[in-house]
Design an enzyme around this catalytic site. Structure first.
Site: not given
Ligand SMILES: O=[N+]([O-])c1ccc(OS(=O)(=O)O)cc1
Length: 590
Positions: A37-38, A75, A79, A137, A139, A228, A333-334, A390
């Site tokens: 993730d990330d 994310c 997915r 995860k 999501h 993440h 994922d990204n 991201k």
């Molecule tokens: O930092 N945030 O607020 C945050 C980070 C990631 C995120 O979502 S993700 O599912 O794209 O990782 C949503 C909010």
């Protein structure tokens, strides 16, 4: 001599018995699909990282490393594509639901959950006799009919939200009342000794082991929470990275560029841009430098811990005799995340640690109860030598590692610069498993055909590309948009990091997106702009609501979520009091 019924003839004839030779059993491979993730482009050792990832390095030696693989810029859209082979807008996931505006949600395909118009790779493999497992995860929707257990996974332990704590069952953002974990379709309570990467691999091994030796292959989807936010890791791993990042993000960005060049990922003359959020390292005082370096040390530790636990899975497969028949797909994922979407500085202040009861102390950073993320400067270094990260359509948000490896694959220790896209993963897994993609119907309902390409010709060496010069791939996230065609990339990034201008790059020669070719190559530029419009039309890309920004929407949605009850109570009270008030007014009038 004996009497045999000749098929279809209906008459018994005297014929020589045919000695039936049983067909060679076709050993279909097990498939382990590992999704980080990330994770940024150069965050693992086979892509130029200083982080020690021996398991992933060994896997890269066992197969093909993709240097030009792209995915969505955040994310759930990624997915959706990875698991179905269908473009994310068509599959109902233009963005994560947490960032969708009410005006967007009035459209059926803007719900941010996986539509019923698509089939998952797990559905198809299960239908072909595979055991299907998932740990990590999800999501892609948390209502009962959207759980992974209803999308083809036979055994599951899954976290439903955009992220969650890695040490305990605790939400990481105030937009969630709780960290929503499910196992096999039921709510699930995490064990006391939970650490995400260890737990997810333990469960994966448990699932695989429960059916070992019964003759059916398995598909295991391991969807890590690493790396993440909140970025958290065991102390023993953190210790290994203390001091490693003391020279700051600019030095790291250069080091990673050099190693990416040396290992042939990017051209020798790759130049880099600097996004506006990268601060001046030298201007930081010593305390701040020390703190920033530790934030990044925890990040390195979280990556190494993930690699360590993947290593445990590999060891288990080896010791149980399943490794030689297993193919691994590893990706992210990204791209890397800079602590919060769009406006990183706003994130910690408005939604982050304090409101959630987390601490951010230097000494305990990354451990249980601590909230950690990396700052934009280090997120840019994680994506080095690419630009942006991201949530943006710069290469740093979209180009990530992809390794496809396994004993049974014909080519080893090779790298391919061929363009590949997130929708290609499902068709590739199906091809490796020898399973047909569905047509226009599945289980009695109409479904969308896959648009992804099978990458296996790149694995066998039968082709050096699967996208031709005329093939174009479009993508959009909240106005950040892109079209890939041949070596070219047409791209626009919106504020605050972008300026809303369409640009054209040759990302084979210039992966850092430094030289804008828009005015020098007007024909290509216009042709690709027109092609992007077709993509947007065919995929139902909606214009952004006025004043929309990801961060503002996330905060608004969070406030709605938090104060929903209060607002409802207020309205109810008004409703109850209204007749008394009216009666009172009428009485006074009389
Ligand atoms: O930092 N945030 O607020 C945050 C980070 C990631 C995120 O979502 S993700 O599912 O794209 O990782 C949503 C909010």
């Amino acid at each position: 001599m004996c009497s045999l019924l000749v098929a279809g003839s209906g008459v018994a004839q005297d014929v020589e018995p045919i000695v039936e030779i049983p067909p060679e059993p076709v050993t279909r491979p097990n498939i382990v699909f590992i999704l980080a993730d990330d994770l940024g482009y150069t965050d693992i050792a086979p892509y130029g990282s200083e982080v020690n990832t021996p398991t992933l390095s060994a896997l890269a030696e066992q197969g093909v490393r993709f240097s030009n693989y792209h995915t969505a810029a955040n994310c759930a859209p990624a997915r959706a594509m990875l698991l179905t082979g269908v473009g994310n807008h068509l599959a109902g996931v233009p963005n994560i639901p947490e960032m969708l505006a009410p005006e967007q949600r009035t459209h059926a395909h803007y719900q941010g959950v996986l539509g019923d118009n698509v089939v998952t790779v797990a559905n198809l493999l299960e239908g072909a006799g595979y055991h299907t497992y998932m740990a990590g995860k999800w999501h892609l929707g948390s209502t009962p009919n959207k759980l992974p257990s209803r999308r083809g996974f036979q055994r599951t332990v899954a976290m439903m939200d955009s992220g969650a704590d890695n040490w305990e069952q605790r939400p990481y953002l105030p937009i969630y009342d709780q960290a929503n974990w499910f196992a096999d379709g039921e709510r699930f309570t995490l064990p006391e000794d939970f650490y995400s990467s260890r737990f997810l691999i333990d469960k994966t091994i448990e699932f695989i082991d429960s059916n070992i030796g019964n003759g059916q292959p398995f598909f295991a989807y391991v969807s890590f929470m690493a790396v993440h936010i909140p970025v958290q890791a065991p102390q023993s791993f953190i210790d290994r990275y203390m001091g490693v990042y003391d020279a700051g993000w600019d030095v790291l960005r250069e080091q990673r560029l050099q190693r990416a060049v040396e290992s042939g990922l990017v051209p020798a003359d790759t130049a880099m841009t600097r996004v506006s959020t990268t601060g001046d390292w030298d201007a930081l005082d010593d305390d701040r430098k020390r703190y920033e370096a530790k934030r990044m040390a925890v990040y390195g530790a979280m990556i190494e811990a993930m690699d360590f636990h993947i290593g445990r899975l590999v060891e288990y497969l080896k010791s149980s005799g399943q490794y030689d028949n297993t193919i691994f797909v590893f990706t992210s994922d990204n791209g890397s995340e800079a602590s919060g979407p769009a406006d990183p500085e706003a994130f910690p202040a408005r939604l982050g640690p304090a409101g959630q009861g987390y601490h951010t102390d230097y000494e305990r950073l990354g451990l249980q109860g601590s909230y950690n993320s990396i700052s934009p400067g280090f997120a840019s270094a994680s994506a080095s030598p690419l630009s942006f990260y991201k949530f943006y359509t710069g290469e740093g948000g979209m180009r990530v590692p992809l390794i496809i490896a396994g004993e049974g694959l014909p080519r080893k220790q090779v790298s391919t610069p061929a363009f590949a896209w997130a929708t290609d993963i499902t068709p590739t897994i199906l091809a490796l498993a020898g399973v047909e993609a569905p047509g226009a119907r599945y289980a009695g309902r109409p479904v969308l055909p896959m648009s992804g390409r099978d990458l296996s010709p790149l694995l066998s060496g039968n082709a050096d590309r699967v996208y031709g010069e005329e093939d174009a791939v479009g993508y959009e996230l909240t106005g950040h948009a892109v079209l890939f065609q041949g070596d070219y990339k047409l791209v626009v990034n919106q504020p605050p990091l972008g300026d809303g201008q369409w640009r054209l790059y040759n990302i084979a020669r210039d992966p850092g997106e430094v030289v804008d070719l828009a005015s020098g190559q007007p024909v290509i530029f216009q042709r690709m702009l027109a092609r992007y419009q077709l993509y947007a039309r065919d995929n139902g890309v909606l214009p952004l609501p006025a004043g929309y920004t990801q961060m503002r929407q996330l905060v608004t949605n969070a406030l709605h979520q938090q104060y929903r009850e209060v607002i409802l109570l207020f309205l109810l009270t008004l409703l109850v009091l209204m007749p008394f008030y009216v009666a009172y007014r009428m009485k006074r009038k009389r």
